[in-house]
Design an enzyme around this catalytic site. Sequence first.
Site, mmCIF file in Angstrom:
data_model
loop_
_atom_site.group_PDB
_atom_site.id
_atom_site.type_symbol
_atom_site.label_atom_id
_atom_site.label_comp_id
_atom_site.label_asym_id
_atom_site.label_seq_id
_atom_site.Cartn_x
_atom_site.Cartn_y
_atom_site.Cartn_z
ATOM 1 N N LYS A 14 7.095 7.754 -7.244
ATOM 2 C CA LYS A 14 7.932 6.680 -7.788
ATOM 3 C C LYS A 14 7.212 5.925 -8.917
ATOM 4 O O LYS A 14 7.800 5.663 -9.955
ATOM 5 C CB LYS A 14 8.322 5.670 -6.689
ATOM 6 C CG LYS A 14 9.162 6.253 -5.561
ATOM 7 C CD LYS A 14 9.714 5.153 -4.661
ATOM 8 C CE LYS A 14 8.642 4.398 -3.886
ATOM 9 N NZ LYS A 14 7.935 5.239 -2.878
ATOM 10 N N ARG A 87 14.157 -1.127 0.741
ATOM 11 C CA ARG A 87 13.554 -0.259 1.753
ATOM 12 C C ARG A 87 14.266 -0.336 3.097
ATOM 13 O O ARG A 87 13.866 0.341 4.036
ATOM 14 C CB ARG A 87 12.099 -0.654 1.952
ATOM 15 C CG ARG A 87 11.093 0.245 1.205
ATOM 16 C CD ARG A 87 9.733 -0.288 1.531
ATOM 17 N NE ARG A 87 8.635 0.615 1.364
ATOM 18 C CZ ARG A 87 7.856 0.665 0.286
ATOM 19 N NH1 ARG A 87 8.126 -0.050 -0.768
ATOM 20 N NH2 ARG A 87 6.812 1.464 0.273
ATOM 21 N N ARG A 126 -4.779 10.320 -3.615
ATOM 22 C CA ARG A 126 -4.749 9.004 -4.245
ATOM 23 C C ARG A 126 -5.766 8.077 -3.585
ATOM 24 O O ARG A 126 -6.380 7.241 -4.256
ATOM 25 C CB ARG A 126 -3.339 8.404 -4.134
ATOM 26 C CG ARG A 126 -3.167 7.108 -4.904
ATOM 27 C CD ARG A 126 -1.724 6.689 -4.981
ATOM 28 N NE ARG A 126 -1.263 6.091 -3.736
ATOM 29 C CZ ARG A 126 -0.003 5.718 -3.509
ATOM 30 N NH1 ARG A 126 0.926 5.898 -4.427
ATOM 31 N NH2 ARG A 126 0.343 5.183 -2.365
ATOM 32 N N ARG A 132 -6.837 2.623 -2.442
ATOM 33 C CA ARG A 132 -5.885 1.643 -1.909
ATOM 34 C C ARG A 132 -6.081 1.490 -0.417
ATOM 35 O O ARG A 132 -6.206 2.476 0.299
ATOM 36 C CB ARG A 132 -4.455 2.112 -2.209
ATOM 37 C CG ARG A 132 -3.700 1.141 -3.077
ATOM 38 C CD ARG A 132 -2.347 1.682 -3.421
ATOM 39 N NE ARG A 132 -1.423 1.615 -2.298
ATOM 40 C CZ ARG A 132 -0.111 1.751 -2.429
ATOM 41 N NH1 ARG A 132 0.408 1.967 -3.617
ATOM 42 N NH2 ARG A 132 0.681 1.687 -1.376
ATOM 43 N N ARG A 143 3.334 4.649 7.501
ATOM 44 C CA ARG A 143 4.219 4.430 6.340
ATOM 45 C C ARG A 143 5.324 5.472 6.310
ATOM 46 O O ARG A 143 6.464 5.174 5.971
ATOM 47 C CB ARG A 143 3.413 4.424 5.044
ATOM 48 C CG ARG A 143 2.617 3.132 4.889
ATOM 49 C CD ARG A 143 1.444 3.264 3.946
ATOM 50 N NE ARG A 143 1.846 3.472 2.571
ATOM 51 C CZ ARG A 143 1.087 4.072 1.662
ATOM 52 N NH1 ARG A 143 -0.098 4.553 1.995
ATOM 53 N NH2 ARG A 143 1.513 4.194 0.438
HETATM 54 P P1 AMP Z 1 4.404 0.517 -2.036
HETATM 55 O O1 AMP Z 1 3.422 0.152 -3.086
HETATM 56 O O2 AMP Z 1 5.834 0.510 -2.570
HETATM 57 O O3 AMP Z 1 4.068 1.794 -1.337
HETATM 58 O O4 AMP Z 1 4.377 -0.638 -0.925
HETATM 59 C C1 AMP Z 1 3.194 -0.902 -0.208
HETATM 60 C C2 AMP Z 1 3.504 -1.746 1.024
HETATM 61 O O5 AMP Z 1 4.111 -2.969 0.622
HETATM 62 C C3 AMP Z 1 4.475 -1.137 2.019
HETATM 63 O O6 AMP Z 1 3.835 -0.242 2.902
HETATM 64 C C4 AMP Z 1 4.991 -2.388 2.719
HETATM 65 O O7 AMP Z 1 4.034 -2.898 3.623
HETATM 66 C C5 AMP Z 1 5.104 -3.372 1.580
HETATM 67 N N1 AMP Z 1 6.421 -3.317 0.892
HETATM 68 C C6 AMP Z 1 6.662 -2.926 -0.387
HETATM 69 N N2 AMP Z 1 7.964 -3.007 -0.695
HETATM 70 C C7 AMP Z 1 8.576 -3.459 0.423
HETATM 71 C C8 AMP Z 1 9.939 -3.744 0.755
HETATM 72 N N3 AMP Z 1 10.941 -3.556 -0.142
HETATM 73 N N4 AMP Z 1 10.198 -4.188 2.010
HETATM 74 C C9 AMP Z 1 9.222 -4.374 2.913
HETATM 75 N N5 AMP Z 1 7.921 -4.115 2.677
HETATM 76 C C10 AMP Z 1 7.589 -3.663 1.447
#
Ligand code: AMP
Length: 185
Positions: A14, A87, A126, A132, A143
């Site tokens: 993404k 999400r 990654r 990260r 996740r």
């Molecule tokens: P990402 O960078 O999109 O993979 O997001 C990393 C983490 O941020 C996720 O594993 C969640 O803990 C939190 N997170 C990101 N976007 C959301 C969302 N829309 N709703 C809830 N938690 C989120």
Amino acid sequence: MKNIVIFGAPGAGKGTQSDFIVEHYGLTHVSTGDLLRKEIADQTELGKRIKSIMDEGRLVSDDIVVEMMDKAIAADTKGMLFDGFPRTVAQAETLDRLLAKHGRELTCMVQLEVPREELIRRLLERAKIQGRADDNEQTIANRLDEYNNKTLPVANYYAGQGKQKLIDGLGSIEDIAARVRAAIG
Ligand code: AMP
């Protein structure tokens, strides 16, 4: 004005494809993950509350991300690319409401499809490169569980609206970007 959701499991690409889309269509990129990581890095009150949830690979509560999106949409004039949001189905319903409040509508949802083994391979890769905190084996499993249980139903939500664009997320970054552009039009 285009308002687009980029959708897919963790590791589906993404972030990478978002860079191409915002460049090509002149959109504002908003990533809830990036916004949440910034709260943690800045050690804000919110950042302290969400750190352990994110470190475990669980979703933070809907109201936290919804408030962030409300502000981001209000501040935007160009059209937006939503990355990592919505999400949950509740977030998707809220996004429709927030866009309508600003006289906008979602153009489409672009879903990158990548098999589970490849997702895990990419996330572990990654982890080595970016370090990260949530790219380790246990957190990756959490996740992917959160994605399958809470996020995948969002795909049906958009399919029901006729807005889902399914994209094969395997291949070179350029080939995938070309598929995405063809799908958005
Ligand atoms: P990402 O960078 O999109 O993979 O997001 C990393 C983490 O941020 C996720 O594993 C969640 O803990 C939190 N997170 C990101 N976007 C959301 C969302 N829309 N709703 C809830 N938690 C989120």
